[in-house]
Design an enzyme around this catalytic site. Structure first.
Site, PDB file in Angstrom:
ATOM      1  N   HIS A 175      53.629  12.467 -50.901  1.00 26.21           N
ATOM      2  CA  HIS A 175      54.365  11.387 -50.236  1.00 26.21           C
ATOM      3  C   HIS A 175      54.398  10.176 -51.152  1.00 26.21           C
ATOM      4  O   HIS A 175      53.420   9.900 -51.842  1.00 26.21           O
ATOM      5  CB  HIS A 175      53.700  11.015 -48.901  1.00 26.21           C
ATOM      6  CG  HIS A 175      54.603  10.246 -48.011  1.00 26.21           C
ATOM      7  ND1 HIS A 175      54.745   8.884 -48.108  1.00 26.21           N
ATOM      8  CD2 HIS A 175      55.459  10.656 -47.055  1.00 26.21           C
ATOM      9  CE1 HIS A 175      55.638   8.491 -47.221  1.00 26.21           C
ATOM     10  NE2 HIS A 175      56.093   9.544 -46.566  1.00 26.21           N
ATOM     11  N   ASP A 204      55.707  16.967 -42.504  1.00 22.32           N
ATOM     12  CA  ASP A 204      56.549  18.145 -42.371  1.00 22.32           C
ATOM     13  C   ASP A 204      55.791  19.459 -42.557  1.00 22.32           C
ATOM     14  O   ASP A 204      56.336  20.524 -42.317  1.00 22.32           O
ATOM     15  CB  ASP A 204      57.705  18.094 -43.391  1.00 22.32           C
ATOM     16  CG  ASP A 204      58.704  17.025 -43.011  1.00 22.32           C
ATOM     17  OD1 ASP A 204      58.935  16.861 -41.812  1.00 22.32           O
ATOM     18  OD2 ASP A 204      59.236  16.356 -43.913  1.00 22.32           O
TER      19      ASP A 204
HETATM   20  N1  CMC Z   1      54.197  19.970 -55.342  1.00 24.92           N
HETATM   21  C1  CMC Z   1      53.809  19.922 -56.649  1.00 24.92           C
HETATM   22  N2  CMC Z   1      53.814  18.793 -57.385  1.00 24.92           N
HETATM   23  C2  CMC Z   1      54.230  17.660 -56.780  1.00 24.92           C
HETATM   24  C3  CMC Z   1      54.642  17.625 -55.436  1.00 24.92           C
HETATM   25  C4  CMC Z   1      54.608  18.839 -54.715  1.00 24.92           C
HETATM   26  N3  CMC Z   1      54.974  18.877 -53.424  1.00 24.92           N
HETATM   27  N4  CMC Z   1      54.995  16.365 -55.099  1.00 24.92           N
HETATM   28  C5  CMC Z   1      54.818  15.623 -56.198  1.00 24.92           C
HETATM   29  N5  CMC Z   1      54.345  16.395 -57.220  1.00 24.92           N
HETATM   30  C6  CMC Z   1      53.974  15.928 -58.558  1.00 24.92           C
HETATM   31  C7  CMC Z   1      55.204  15.688 -59.427  1.00 24.92           C
HETATM   32  O1  CMC Z   1      55.558  16.845 -60.143  1.00 24.92           O
HETATM   33  C8  CMC Z   1      54.737  14.559 -60.303  1.00 24.92           C
HETATM   34  O2  CMC Z   1      53.895  15.094 -61.294  1.00 24.92           O
HETATM   35  P1  CMC Z   1      53.762  14.402 -62.768  1.00 24.92           P
HETATM   36  O3  CMC Z   1      53.383  12.965 -62.505  1.00 24.92           O
HETATM   37  O4  CMC Z   1      52.706  15.203 -63.436  1.00 24.92           O
HETATM   38  O5  CMC Z   1      55.125  14.543 -63.394  1.00 24.92           O
HETATM   39  C9  CMC Z   1      53.857  13.720 -59.360  1.00 24.92           C
HETATM   40  O6  CMC Z   1      53.347  14.662 -58.380  1.00 24.92           O
HETATM   41  C10 CMC Z   1      54.585  12.590 -58.667  1.00 24.92           C
HETATM   42  O7  CMC Z   1      55.751  13.131 -58.064  1.00 24.92           O
HETATM   43  P2  CMC Z   1      57.053  12.297 -57.776  1.00 24.92           P
HETATM   44  O8  CMC Z   1      58.175  13.248 -57.516  1.00 24.92           O
HETATM   45  O9  CMC Z   1      57.233  11.254 -58.824  1.00 24.92           O
HETATM   46  O10 CMC Z   1      56.633  11.553 -56.426  1.00 24.92           O
HETATM   47  P3  CMC Z   1      57.603  10.800 -55.457  1.00 24.92           P
HETATM   48  O11 CMC Z   1      56.812   9.748 -54.797  1.00 24.92           O
HETATM   49  O12 CMC Z   1      58.832  10.407 -56.173  1.00 24.92           O
HETATM   50  O13 CMC Z   1      58.033  11.956 -54.411  1.00 24.92           O
HETATM   51  C11 CMC Z   1      57.995  13.438 -52.587  1.00 24.92           C
HETATM   52  C12 CMC Z   1      57.486  12.099 -53.149  1.00 24.92           C
HETATM   53  C13 CMC Z   1      57.600  13.522 -51.111  1.00 24.92           C
HETATM   54  C14 CMC Z   1      59.511  13.493 -52.673  1.00 24.92           C
HETATM   55  C15 CMC Z   1      57.361  14.607 -53.379  1.00 24.92           C
HETATM   56  O14 CMC Z   1      55.960  14.575 -53.216  1.00 24.92           O
HETATM   57  C16 CMC Z   1      57.924  15.971 -52.975  1.00 24.92           C
HETATM   58  O15 CMC Z   1      58.932  16.394 -53.524  1.00 24.92           O
HETATM   59  N6  CMC Z   1      57.262  16.663 -51.991  1.00 24.92           N
HETATM   60  C17 CMC Z   1      57.797  17.911 -51.472  1.00 24.92           C
HETATM   61  C18 CMC Z   1      58.893  17.630 -50.454  1.00 24.92           C
HETATM   62  C19 CMC Z   1      58.346  17.088 -49.163  1.00 24.92           C
HETATM   63  O16 CMC Z   1      57.396  17.591 -48.586  1.00 24.92           O
HETATM   64  N7  CMC Z   1      59.004  16.037 -48.637  1.00 24.92           N
HETATM   65  C20 CMC Z   1      58.657  15.422 -47.342  1.00 24.92           C
HETATM   66  C21 CMC Z   1      58.142  14.037 -47.505  1.00 24.92           C
HETATM   67  S1  CMC Z   1      57.369  13.366 -46.034  1.00 24.92           S
HETATM   68  C22 CMC Z   1      58.598  13.311 -44.821  1.00 24.92           C
HETATM   69  C23 CMC Z   1      59.867  12.639 -45.195  1.00 24.92           C
HETATM   70  O17 CMC Z   1      59.931  11.688 -45.969  1.00 24.92           O
HETATM   71  O18 CMC Z   1      60.875  13.052 -44.668  1.00 24.92           O
END
Ligand code: CMC
Length: 429
Positions: free
Chosen positions: A306, A363
């Site tokens: 998140h 989720d």
């Molecule tokens: N699985 C594996 N690695 C992950 C994941 C994951 N679910 N989420 C983030 N990372 C890693 C990412 O690869 C990155 O690694 P590095 O720094 O080594 O390159 C690091 O963690 C930071 O990721 P980010 O994409 O920069 O983080 P963000 O804050 O931009 O994204 C997120 C947040 C929720 C979009 C992301 O964690 C994600 O894609 N999660 C899976 C989708 C998900 O469950 N979404 C629901 C969110 S909660 C409800 C809502 O908002 O609707």
């Protein structure tokens, strides 16, 4: 006395930037005059360090796992309130007294019908249209039916648009589902309360009365409370961005629905269930974890991570506990729950997930509950949209009530071609 300004000097030009304090949370640096004073913009792709507005609706402390709606902890609302009361709270800023609640519930109940022409509109879709596509288009179409609420600058019209959206969203959502399976639409039954009415519109067949286990309505009501708002998330920011242009409520909320659909946001609940189904068995969890850590694979653990919560998502904790209760009460033995539990257990002990502060989010478990409630997978994000409508419209109203609103218009770092001369087609390489 501490300096209430941040002082910045860049390329010989200085700016004294005031700090903006909220009632809770870290202070922000007000950069409104930064460009004028220094000739520089800020660069923050993904808006990870940017506050886009002032808001009094929802507060999150991502480090401590705190979520408050209008100051009330989510845990208390989840235990003691109901979705419609929470919707009132988000909109009005205070919990309703008995008379206010009765009036609000009456208003919502008497706006649940959709215009008959919306039915024709839905009939225009192909049978296998995704319900999010149908919901998004149908909600946008409401602006074509309700001209009396098209003026966002009129407080009465704003209020009526809010009532209509909260009231009609379940009716249209259920109709989208029924259309996809070829069932006749059900009209809303005004003798039922909000969530039960929705479940009847979803599942009642004309030939026999629906026997509904109260556990189902109770669980759905809880999920709606947990999803009702979450400050400036991607879809709410989209609603505000569209709203900032002066667009009407229906167009703004339809834009929010589109933003919610993506798997990084509300589409994650559908993606989680698909992922768990693909993993299939707890014994394949290690392989899935290894894939999620491998950047080349392009695979992420859906329902993990998140932007704001870096310790735990309080909504996920409530849902996790509820998940066991609901499955037990409904006598559902879902092997996917075992896969989910194993996935959570392994990920929480894994160095990659610990270092990246990745925890189950809202989720992760909601899909398993929806499945136990017999909500089809394609409808999961629609469920999220029904609940989030309360938050979206509360933010849309707040943005119109708060003085100083401006069109959202970010800048960019341009990385394209520098000026060059047009060449006739026969002179191009
Ligand atoms: N699985 C594996 N690695 C992950 C994941 C994951 N679910 N989420 C983030 N990372 C890693 C990412 O690869 C990155 O690694 P590095 O720094 O080594 O390159 C690091 O963690 C930071 O990721 P980010 O994409 O920069 O983080 P963000 O804050 O931009 O994204 C997120 C947040 C929720 C979009 C992301 O964690 C994600 O894609 N999660 C899976 C989708 C998900 O469950 N979404 C629901 C969110 S909660 C409800 C809502 O908002 O609707």
């Amino acid at each position: 006395m501490p300096d209430k300004n941040a002082n910045l000097t860049v390329a010989g030009r200085s700016a004294s930037l005031p700090l903006v304090e909220g009632s809770q949370g870290p202070s922000c640096i007000d950069i409104t005059n930064l460009y004028r004073e220094t000739g520089h913009f800020t660069f923050d792709p993904g808006f990870g360090a940017t506050g886009s507005c002032k808001s009094a609706i929802t507060f999150i402390d991502g480090e401590k796992g705190v979520l408050l709606y209008r100051g009330y902890p989510i845990e208390q609302l989840a235990q003691k309130s109901n979705f419609l009361e929470v919707a009132y709270l988000l909109l009005e800023g205070e919990l309703p007294n008995a008379a206010q609640f009765t009036e609000f519930e009456h208003a919502i109940t008497h706006h649940t019908m959709m215009h008959e022409s919306v039915k024709n509109f839905l009939h225009g879709f192909h049978y296998d249209a995704h319900p999010m596509a149908m919901l998004c288009a149908s909600i946008a179409s409401l602006s074509a039916f309700y001209h009396d609420t098209a003026n966002p600058n009129d407080p009465e019209q704003r209020k009526l648009a809010a009532i209509r959206l909260i009231a009609k969203m379940p009716t249209i959502a259920a109709a989208a589902y029924r259309y996809s399976i070829g069932w006749p639409f059900r009209y809303p039954r005004n003798n039922l309360e909000y969530v039960t009415r929705f479940l009847h519109m979803m599942f009642e067949v004309p030939s026999e009365p629906l026997q509904l286990n109260p556990v189902v309505a109770e669980a759905l009501d809880l999920l709606f409370i947990l999803h009702a708002d979450h400050e400036q998330n991607a879809s709410t920011s989209t609603v505000r961005l569209v709203g900032s242009t002066g667009a009407n409520a229906y167009a703004s909320i339809a834009a929010g629905i589109a933003a919610l659909w993506g798997p990084a946001h509300g589409g994650a609940n559908e993606a989680v269930l698909k992922m768990l189904t693909e993993i299939g068995d707890a014994k394949h969890v290690d392989k899935a974890i290894a894939r999620a850590k491998d950047k080349e694979s392009g695979f992420r653990l859906m329902g993990f991570g998140h932007r704001v919560y870096k310790n735990f998502d309080p909504r996920a904790q409530i849902i996790r506990a509820k998940c066991h209760e609901v499955l037990d009460a409904l006598g559902v033995n879902d092997p996917l729950l075992e896969v989910a539990l194993k996935l959570e257990e392994v990920a929480l002990k894994d160095d990659y997930f610990i270092e990246h502060k990745l925890y189950p989010n809202v989720d992760f478990y909601s899909g398993i509950i929806y499945k136990a409630l017999k909500i089809p997978t394609e409808m999961f994000t629609v469920m999220f949209a029904i609940a989030r409508t309360a938050g979206w419209i509360a933010h849309w109203i707040e943005q119109h009530e708060m003085p100083g609103g401006r069109i959202f218009r970010p800048r960019q770092v341009y990385v394209g071609a520098t000026p060059r001369d047009y060449r006739a087609i026969d002179k191009r390489p």
